[in-house]
Scaffold this active site. Sequence first.
Site, PDB file in Angstrom:
ATOM      1  N   ASP A  64      11.227  -7.157 -19.735  1.00  0.00           N
ATOM      2  CA  ASP A  64      10.204  -6.971 -18.706  1.00  0.00           C
ATOM      3  C   ASP A  64      10.860  -7.013 -17.337  1.00  0.00           C
ATOM      4  OD1 ASP A  64       7.729  -6.510 -17.647  1.00  0.00           O
ATOM      5  OD2 ASP A  64       6.817  -8.374 -18.337  1.00  0.00           O
ATOM      6  N   ASP A  65      10.142  -6.519 -16.328  1.00  0.00           N
ATOM      7  CA  ASP A  65      10.707  -6.468 -14.982  1.00  0.00           C
ATOM      8  C   ASP A  65      10.729  -7.831 -14.308  1.00  0.00           C
ATOM      9  OD1 ASP A  65       8.099  -6.537 -13.035  1.00  0.00           O
ATOM     10  OD2 ASP A  65       7.673  -5.518 -14.903  1.00  0.00           O
TER      11      ASP A  65
ATOM     12  N   GLY B 199      -1.486   1.131  -4.872  1.00  0.00           N
ATOM     13  CA  GLY B 199      -2.743   0.534  -4.449  1.00  0.00           C
ATOM     14  C   GLY B 199      -3.909   1.148  -5.188  1.00  0.00           C
TER      15      GLY B 199
ATOM     16  N   SER C 138       6.902  -0.573 -16.643  1.00  0.00           N
ATOM     17  CA  SER C 138       7.900  -1.031 -15.674  1.00  0.00           C
ATOM     18  C   SER C 138       9.150  -1.595 -16.336  1.00  0.00           C
ATOM     19  CB  SER C 138       7.286  -2.070 -14.731  1.00  0.00           C
ATOM     20  OG  SER C 138       6.677  -3.112 -15.465  1.00  0.00           O
TER      21      SER C 138
ATOM     22  N   CYS D 229       5.585 -14.543  -1.327  1.00  0.00           N
ATOM     23  CA  CYS D 229       5.921 -13.428  -0.451  1.00  0.00           C
ATOM     24  C   CYS D 229       4.911 -13.383   0.687  1.00  0.00           C
ATOM     25  CB  CYS D 229       5.895 -12.106  -1.223  1.00  0.00           C
ATOM     26  SG  CYS D 229       6.195 -10.669  -0.163  1.00  0.00           S
TER      27      CYS D 229
ATOM     28  N   CYS E  90       0.831  -1.205   0.000  1.00  0.00           N
ATOM     29  CA  CYS E  90       0.000   0.000   0.000  1.00  0.00           C
ATOM     30  C   CYS E  90       0.868   1.259   0.000  1.00  0.00           C
ATOM     31  CB  CYS E  90      -0.900   0.007   1.223  1.00  0.00           C
ATOM     32  SG  CYS E  90      -1.900  -1.485   1.395  1.00  0.00           S
TER      33      CYS E  90
ATOM     34  N   CYS F  62      15.663  -8.153   1.366  1.00  0.00           N
ATOM     35  CA  CYS F  62      14.776  -9.314   1.480  1.00  0.00           C
ATOM     36  C   CYS F  62      14.640  -9.917   0.097  1.00  0.00           C
ATOM     37  CB  CYS F  62      13.401  -8.907   2.016  1.00  0.00           C
ATOM     38  SG  CYS F  62      12.239 -10.309   2.055  1.00  0.00           S
TER      39      CYS F  62
ATOM     40  N   CYS G 117      12.937  -4.592   0.711  1.00  0.00           N
ATOM     41  CA  CYS G 117      12.228  -5.456  -0.243  1.00  0.00           C
ATOM     42  C   CYS G 117      12.817  -5.317  -1.645  1.00  0.00           C
ATOM     43  CB  CYS G 117      10.742  -5.081  -0.258  1.00  0.00           C
ATOM     44  SG  CYS G 117       9.797  -5.920  -1.547  1.00  0.00           S
TER      45      CYS G 117
ATOM     46  N   CYS H  67      11.333 -14.098  -2.059  1.00  0.00           N
ATOM     47  CA  CYS H  67      10.609 -14.606  -3.229  1.00  0.00           C
ATOM     48  C   CYS H  67      11.547 -15.208  -4.270  1.00  0.00           C
ATOM     49  CB  CYS H  67       9.769 -13.495  -3.856  1.00  0.00           C
ATOM     50  SG  CYS H  67      10.719 -12.059  -4.418  1.00  0.00           S
TER      51      CYS H  67
ATOM     52  N   TYR I  87      10.003  -3.877  -9.360  1.00  0.00           N
ATOM     53  CA  TYR I  87       8.711  -3.558  -9.968  1.00  0.00           C
ATOM     54  C   TYR I  87       7.917  -2.462  -9.279  1.00  0.00           C
ATOM     55  CZ  TYR I  87       3.769  -4.162 -11.260  1.00  0.00           C
ATOM     56  OH  TYR I  87       2.474  -3.948 -11.647  1.00  0.00           O
TER      57      TYR I  87
ATOM     58  N   ASN J  81       1.375   0.127   5.707  1.00  0.00           N
ATOM     59  CA  ASN J  81       1.853  -0.554   4.505  1.00  0.00           C
ATOM     60  C   ASN J  81       2.716  -1.721   4.960  1.00  0.00           C
ATOM     61  OD1 ASN J  81       4.580   0.214   2.248  1.00  0.00           O
ATOM     62  ND2 ASN J  81       3.012  -1.326   2.004  1.00  0.00           N
ATOM     63  N   GLY J  82       2.317  -2.934   4.576  1.00  0.00           N
ATOM     64  CA  GLY J  82       3.112  -4.096   4.948  1.00  0.00           C
ATOM     65  C   GLY J  82       2.241  -5.299   5.222  1.00  0.00           C
TER      66      GLY J  82
END
Length: 478
Positions: free
Chosen positions: A347-348, A28, A285, A384, A2, A435, A238, A438, A244, A102-103
């Site tokens: 692409d990303d 968001g 992106s 994630c 968010c 982090c 992150c 993923c 992205y 946010n999180g």
Amino acid sequence: MCGIVGIVDAGGVSFQLYYALYALQHRGQESAGISTFEGTTLYTHKAQGLVAEVFNRHTLQELRGNAGIGHVRYPTTGSKIPENVQPFNFKYRGLTLSIAHNGNLVNTTELRDDYERRGQIFCTTTDTEIIGSIIADALRASKSMEDAVLLCMRRLRGSYATVALLNDTIYAFRDPLGIKPLCIGKLDQGYIVASESVAIDALDGTFIRDVCPGELVRIDESGLSSTQIATANRKAHCIFEYIYFARADSVMDGKLVYDVRRQIGQKLYEARPTDADLVSPVPDSGTAYAAGYAERSGIPFLEGLMKNRYMGRTFIMPTQKQRDRAVRIKLNTVRGNLKDKRVILVDDSVVRGTTSRWIVNMIREAGAEEVHLRVGSPPIIAPCYLGVDMPTRAELIASGREVDAVRESVGAASLVYIPLEELVEATGFGEQDLCTGCLTGCYPVEIDGEKNSRCVVSYRGGTLQSDLSTFGSGKEEA
């Protein structure tokens, strides 16, 4: 992922919050909300929809006061229902508290069960209400926001960047590992905290710095101050923000996101040089990646796809059916640039693979001779748990599959991912300060059934280790 913002400004904040949320709309699209405070009254307006749909001149004029917070929601936990639209408000003993987050917490169930056993009633299904309940509970006892945030950080496990409006004062804090972004800016008559620096730019503000991991920032009419509540022996920014999610023109933890992506594009070419006639991004992106690839390779940058600017981000749409339908109207081919050409398509990331399959097929149908897919992230192989909507391995096309199987599935002539070590180098951080759960399946916080890397967080009055089961229990030591 968010978007959050908090502003204190002597000239009023409702319109400024609106413009800041507009700048954060990419974070968001499900709902938006603003809370402000004046005198003894908390004003809130929030609803499902885009920022421009939720607010108008009348609603903004009704949001009175010189202090306020705002939120745009991208749902990862909690249903898509009106009750989950933030900010959330609490009132007690002459204090009003409004909070936005946010999180994603990974111990929500444990904390909710604990509070429900004490008789707490919850009105939403989000983890943000848990954070608000912890803060409100602590404020009943001490009326010290510093103590409340200390209790929060001891109890929460996961990622969080949070803004809170306590009467006419803004408080903002970030998890001890810095997983979610948060920054500070100066305005003509006050200060702003926001998820990304583009929100500061939208208000002609001056970027000051990022909120430090584990730091609590306080903003009121007298200015800005801060307290370091917790300190970790590592960071865990992150990686998907750089891949992205963040806007390319944002400065995040000292890095211009566009520069990171451009360097990734350069390294993509170096990973496997390939002859082609043009380099085309998947907009928007993939644009910075493609620019870097073209710069290093000498192959012309030429757009083979045009984006419908009135479409939102398909990745964050809640269902696969919606994502599939959106791709068809979001992108259109520039046939004259593609016919009989060998195309490097940049692409990303490739997450579920369905969007990549559609795009590769569109370019081939436009007459391209070859389509070579280049991806600005390594294979995404694990879910994630900390704020991006990638909940199961079954949804991830690269999980348990070799690269060639993914290539065949999406229909590309060749497929190259950026190697993890090259991606990390492009960010300018060490891998221990990112982090990469993923991409590796190893996470910076304890998650049941998953591998986690060891880290130690020091709080005022004790130390807790994140790889122990008692982390986040509220105990003084673990």
